[in-house]
Write an enzyme that holds these catalytic residues in place. Structure first.
Site, PDB file in Angstrom:
ATOM      1  CE1 TYR A   1      -3.148  -2.942   0.324  1.00 17.12           C
ATOM      2  CE2 TYR A   1      -3.767  -2.175   2.491  1.00 17.12           C
ATOM      3  CZ  TYR A   1      -3.931  -3.051   1.450  1.00 17.12           C
ATOM      4  OH  TYR A   1      -4.885  -4.041   1.542  1.00 17.12           O
TER       5      TYR A   1
ATOM      6  CG  HIS B   1      -1.596  -8.682   0.095  1.00 15.84           C
ATOM      7  ND1 HIS B   1      -1.141  -7.392   0.139  1.00 15.84           N
ATOM      8  CD2 HIS B   1      -2.933  -8.591  -0.145  1.00 15.84           C
ATOM      9  CE1 HIS B   1      -2.154  -6.565  -0.066  1.00 15.84           C
ATOM     10  NE2 HIS B   1      -3.251  -7.267  -0.241  1.00 15.84           N
TER      11      HIS B   1
HETATM   12  P1  NAP Z   1     -14.367  -0.308   1.666  1.00 17.73           P
HETATM   13  O1  NAP Z   1     -13.812  -0.159   3.014  1.00 17.73           O
HETATM   14  O2  NAP Z   1     -15.570  -1.172   1.486  1.00 17.73           O
HETATM   15  O3  NAP Z   1     -14.745   1.111   1.047  1.00 17.73           O
HETATM   16  C1  NAP Z   1     -13.909   2.247   1.106  1.00 17.73           C
HETATM   17  C2  NAP Z   1     -14.579   3.374   0.297  1.00 17.73           C
HETATM   18  O4  NAP Z   1     -15.867   3.654   0.840  1.00 17.73           O
HETATM   19  C3  NAP Z   1     -13.820   4.678   0.313  1.00 17.73           C
HETATM   20  O5  NAP Z   1     -14.018   5.307  -0.927  1.00 17.73           O
HETATM   21  C4  NAP Z   1     -14.487   5.482   1.420  1.00 17.73           C
HETATM   22  O6  NAP Z   1     -14.455   6.882   1.197  1.00 17.73           O
HETATM   23  C5  NAP Z   1     -15.914   5.009   1.294  1.00 17.73           C
HETATM   24  N1  NAP Z   1     -16.597   5.005   2.589  1.00 17.73           N
HETATM   25  C6  NAP Z   1     -16.070   4.748   3.811  1.00 17.73           C
HETATM   26  N2  NAP Z   1     -17.030   4.783   4.757  1.00 17.73           N
HETATM   27  C7  NAP Z   1     -18.191   5.080   4.123  1.00 17.73           C
HETATM   28  C8  NAP Z   1     -19.518   5.245   4.560  1.00 17.73           C
HETATM   29  N3  NAP Z   1     -19.833   5.120   5.852  1.00 17.73           N
HETATM   30  N4  NAP Z   1     -20.479   5.533   3.637  1.00 17.73           N
HETATM   31  C9  NAP Z   1     -20.171   5.636   2.323  1.00 17.73           C
HETATM   32  N5  NAP Z   1     -18.909   5.489   1.826  1.00 17.73           N
HETATM   33  C10 NAP Z   1     -17.934   5.213   2.736  1.00 17.73           C
HETATM   34  O7  NAP Z   1     -13.276  -0.838   0.625  1.00 17.73           O
HETATM   35  P2  NAP Z   1     -11.717  -1.200   0.636  1.00 17.73           P
HETATM   36  O8  NAP Z   1     -10.882   0.009   0.867  1.00 17.73           O
HETATM   37  O9  NAP Z   1     -11.487  -1.996  -0.585  1.00 17.73           O
HETATM   38  O10 NAP Z   1     -11.552  -2.221   1.858  1.00 17.73           O
HETATM   39  C11 NAP Z   1     -11.192  -1.845   3.167  1.00 17.73           C
HETATM   40  C12 NAP Z   1      -9.779  -2.251   3.504  1.00 17.73           C
HETATM   41  O11 NAP Z   1      -9.600  -3.658   3.326  1.00 17.73           O
HETATM   42  C13 NAP Z   1      -8.713  -1.659   2.604  1.00 17.73           C
HETATM   43  O12 NAP Z   1      -8.501  -0.303   2.850  1.00 17.73           O
HETATM   44  C14 NAP Z   1      -7.557  -2.561   2.913  1.00 17.73           C
HETATM   45  O13 NAP Z   1      -6.978  -2.229   4.171  1.00 17.73           O
HETATM   46  C15 NAP Z   1      -8.251  -3.905   2.957  1.00 17.73           C
HETATM   47  N6  NAP Z   1      -8.220  -4.612   1.655  1.00 17.73           N
HETATM   48  C16 NAP Z   1      -7.506  -5.784   1.587  1.00 17.73           C
HETATM   49  C17 NAP Z   1      -7.435  -6.487   0.401  1.00 17.73           C
HETATM   50  C18 NAP Z   1      -6.649  -7.768   0.356  1.00 17.73           C
HETATM   51  O14 NAP Z   1      -6.341  -8.257  -0.752  1.00 17.73           O
HETATM   52  N7  NAP Z   1      -6.326  -8.347   1.486  1.00 17.73           N
HETATM   53  C19 NAP Z   1      -8.104  -6.028  -0.756  1.00 17.73           C
HETATM   54  C20 NAP Z   1      -8.835  -4.853  -0.651  1.00 17.73           C
HETATM   55  C21 NAP Z   1      -8.904  -4.165   0.555  1.00 17.73           C
HETATM   56  P3  NAP Z   1     -13.396   7.902   1.909  1.00 17.73           P
HETATM   57  O15 NAP Z   1     -12.084   7.204   1.968  1.00 17.73           O
HETATM   58  O16 NAP Z   1     -13.430   9.076   1.010  1.00 17.73           O
HETATM   59  O17 NAP Z   1     -13.879   8.232   3.292  1.00 17.73           O
END
Ligand code: NAP
Length: 264
Positions: free
Chosen positions: A38, A96
């Site tokens: 990241y 990962h």
């Molecule tokens: P997510 O948490 O489902 O969504 C994040 C997005 O939703 C951002 O654009 C955020 O906006 C927005 N958001 C946050 N809270 C909200 C709410 N209450 N209402 C509406 N929109 C909202 O998606 P993700 O980032 O893919 O997943 C979360 C974490 O999981 C990642 O950051 C990472 O740490 C991890 N991850 C791991 C893998 C893996 O392969 N292991 C893959 C993907 C993700 P803002 O940022 O503008 O607030």
């Protein structure tokens, strides 16, 4: 492991990341999820260093990229992550993806050694399907603590839930993209349940994961989203709400690269 954490994927701007992690910790978040891939471990580490919280009260998880999964590379990668984070141990270190240099015996032997030496508290895997998970549990000399996968009301991972709950497996699920990057807002069933609880569809999704015993790590850069997600801890769903969500017809997978095990 605190059941609500902060995801940091996409926070590659240093100042934005420091600000978000600092705000989250001040708000009460105690679990931060990052990855060497990241490009923000230094910012996460600086935010942790500035925070007015004891190290042992925080749960910090990072991940080793597929290119670094052979035995020697795992050891080097863990050392480099610790240095960037400014920490002397990790609460959880994940594989990962089960791709690239991943070779179950070799990779997990390095993880086991890191755990025996106290460099990491727990071993995690990510994006493992039931077959890869069973193999990892079997070959690992130390327990596999968690499998981090995409999970939300539009991708309910029912098979993995039952596999992880088996006594001989006993692995925690951690849900990434737990609000489907905002797409849960458009789901009618979630909108109705949200209205009944004076909540939002994102909060309902996080509460549903909690009902399933699954840890969620929503990413939020803005203070409003950080607070909204944190307040999901006060949303209590009843059995009928959970059944309604369990019966949603639509399915959506957001993270779906060709190399993923479910595409092989
Ligand atoms: P997510 O948490 O489902 O969504 C994040 C997005 O939703 C951002 O654009 C955020 O906006 C927005 N958001 C946050 N809270 C909200 C709410 N209450 N209402 C509406 N929109 C909202 O998606 P993700 O980032 O893919 O997943 C979360 C974490 O999981 C990642 O950051 C990472 O740490 C991890 N991850 C791991 C893998 C893996 O392969 N292991 C893959 C993907 C993700 P803002 O940022 O503008 O607030």
């Amino acid at each position: 492991m605190p059941m609500l954490g902060l995801g940091t994927y996409g926070m590659d701007d240093y100042d934005e990341c420091v600000e978000a992690v600092t705000t989250a910790i001040e708000m009460g978040y105690r679990h931060v999820d990052t990855a060497e891939g990241y490009d923000n471990e230094d910012a996460v580490g600086d935010a942790i260093a500035e925070a007015d919280v004891e190290r042992e009260d925080l749960f910090v998880a990072t991940k080793v990229s597929p290119d670094n999964l052979d035995y020697d590379h795992v050891l080097t990668s863990a050392e480099e992550s610790l240095e960037r984070l400014g920490l002397d141990y990790l609460d959880l270190l994940y594989v990962h993806w089960p791709t690239g240099e991943y070779e179950p015996l070799d990779t997990l032997q390095a993880f086991a050694e890191l755990r025996e030496e106290g460099v990491i508290e727990e071993i995690g895997v990510s994006n493992f399907e039931p077959e890869q998970l069973a193999e990892a549990v079997e070959v690992s000399e130390e327990p596999v603590f968690a499998n981090q996968v995409e999970m939300h009301p539009l991708l309910r991972q029912t098979e993995l839930q039952s596999v992880c709950a088996q006594e001989e497996v006993d692995v925690e699920l951690v849900a990434y993209s737990p609000i489907a990057r905002g797409d849960v807002d458009d789901v009618a069933e979630l909108q109705d349940i949200a209205e009944a609880h004076d909540a939002t569809p994102a909060q309902v999704s996080l509460a549903w994961l909690r009902e399933k015993g699954v840890t969620a790590i929503p990413k939020a850069a803005s203070r409003d989203h950080l607070r909204e997600n944190w307040l999901s801890l006060a949303v209590e769903l009843d059995d009928e709400d959970v059944e309604t969500i369990d019966a949603i017809d639509d399915e959506e997978r957001i993270v779906d690269p060709d190399r993923a095990p479910w595409n092989q």
